[in-house]
Enzyme design. Sequence first.
Site, short mmCIF file in Angstrom:
data_model
loop_
_atom_site.label_atom_id
_atom_site.label_comp_id
_atom_site.label_asym_id
_atom_site.label_seq_id
_atom_site.Cartn_x
_atom_site.Cartn_y
_atom_site.Cartn_z
N TYR A 45 4.78 4.33 10.81
CA TYR A 45 5.47 2.70 10.75
C TYR A 45 6.23 2.98 10.22
O TYR A 45 6.02 1.13 10.21
CB TYR A 45 3.91 2.14 11.71
CG TYR A 45 2.49 2.91 10.64
CD1 TYR A 45 2.65 2.29 9.52
CD2 TYR A 45 1.77 4.02 10.28
CE1 TYR A 45 2.03 2.61 8.73
CE2 TYR A 45 0.71 3.52 9.88
CZ TYR A 45 0.72 3.14 8.89
OH TYR A 45 0.23 3.66 7.78
N HIS A 68 -2.97 4.63 5.00
CA HIS A 68 -4.36 3.60 5.47
C HIS A 68 -5.92 4.51 5.04
O HIS A 68 -6.20 4.05 4.18
CB HIS A 68 -4.63 2.87 6.67
CG HIS A 68 -5.92 2.75 6.91
ND1 HIS A 68 -5.81 1.05 6.70
CD2 HIS A 68 -6.59 2.64 7.64
CE1 HIS A 68 -6.58 0.60 7.11
NE2 HIS A 68 -7.10 1.26 7.22
N ARG A 108 0.45 -1.45 0.25
CA ARG A 108 0.09 -0.01 -0.53
C ARG A 108 0.59 1.62 -0.48
O ARG A 108 1.57 1.60 0.73
CB ARG A 108 -1.09 -0.27 0.78
CG ARG A 108 -1.76 0.98 1.87
CD ARG A 108 -2.48 1.18 2.69
NE ARG A 108 -1.72 2.00 3.35
CZ ARG A 108 -1.38 1.36 4.90
NH1 ARG A 108 -1.58 0.08 5.30
NH2 ARG A 108 -0.60 2.20 5.99
#
Length: 370
Positions: free
Chosen positions: A270, A261, A257
């Site tokens: 992260y 998100h 990805r």
Amino acid sequence: MATATPDRTLLPTEEPLALLRPDGSAVEGSPLRMPDDEVLLELHRRMVVGRRFDTQATALTRQGRLAVYPSSRGQEACQVGAVLAMRERDWLFPTYRDSVALVTRGVPAAGALTLLRGDWHLGYDPREHRVGPQCTPLATNTPHAVGFAHAARYKGEDTAALVLLGDGATSEGDTHEALNFAGVWKAPVVFLVQNNGYAISVPLSKQTAAPTLAHKGIGYGIRSVLVDGNDAAAVHAVVSEALASGEPVLVEALTYRIEAHTNADDASRYRDSAEVAHWLARDPVDRLASHLASRGLLDPARRDSVDAEAEEFAAALRAELNADARVDPADLFRHVYAEPTAQLREQAAMLARELDAEHSGADDLDGGRA
């Protein structure tokens, strides 16, 4: 007591199956069959249009036209490759991150974004497109797909279900129940896990100790396949064979990805930029384009034509979503039950009276100004 002999045919390969390397060159000795040239060109066209749709949806979110949008940039090969492998009679069961899969299946672009706009929960007719509702809760679409496929077989229909899920969804109980039922019933369902490395901010290493997510099918007696999820040709080949098998198959597609998100997420908290750069060099659209160009199938004129089509698609989406939605307050009560309860009828009548009074007051004010 005699023990059953393990079925080694259920095991995935040690390395992901592939037809194209990251630079677009063909993989020698692949067990997969390369799709026809027409299919490869269509895969490229749909991925280009899908990516432009995705970037446009992201922009519309920033402009306040969508409440939220989970980008699938980088995962186009999974969604386009799998959907184009479906037969017309098959059904798709998507998640919230699979809007590109929806438009590839023929769902109108604005209809695919209705849920994410905060309007209707479903902006298209599932029966017309053979696409179930987009599921926001993780993995709830997996038992839906199994139940549908099992029922279709009972009715004598030659129909398979393709259910899309992410790596995080494989940690949910719904997925395990669905795999168990699919294995017992031998339901014609293909579970396509788009393993993009993260369940929001949780990396795969903190979700499972399994060698691969594909290995999870073994415990349910389901054949499992590991495929390069950034290779559209390989995804198409694997899913085509799985759908035609008439049996449950678990496919893990390794992908990434690229964006956060959702627009509400800060991915830099992260993961680092070097990791993103690593995957940008394995871009699924560029990979297939390089392969087609090297074989003389994608010349500048064809590339320009596809880009122009993608821009027209994005412009039409902008025009539709930039128009304010027309809402009817009475819809709050129309679709709760097939037959409205007495309480709902009372509430609807109360709202109607309040709206009439509000309109009458506005008319009086206008008359006074005149």
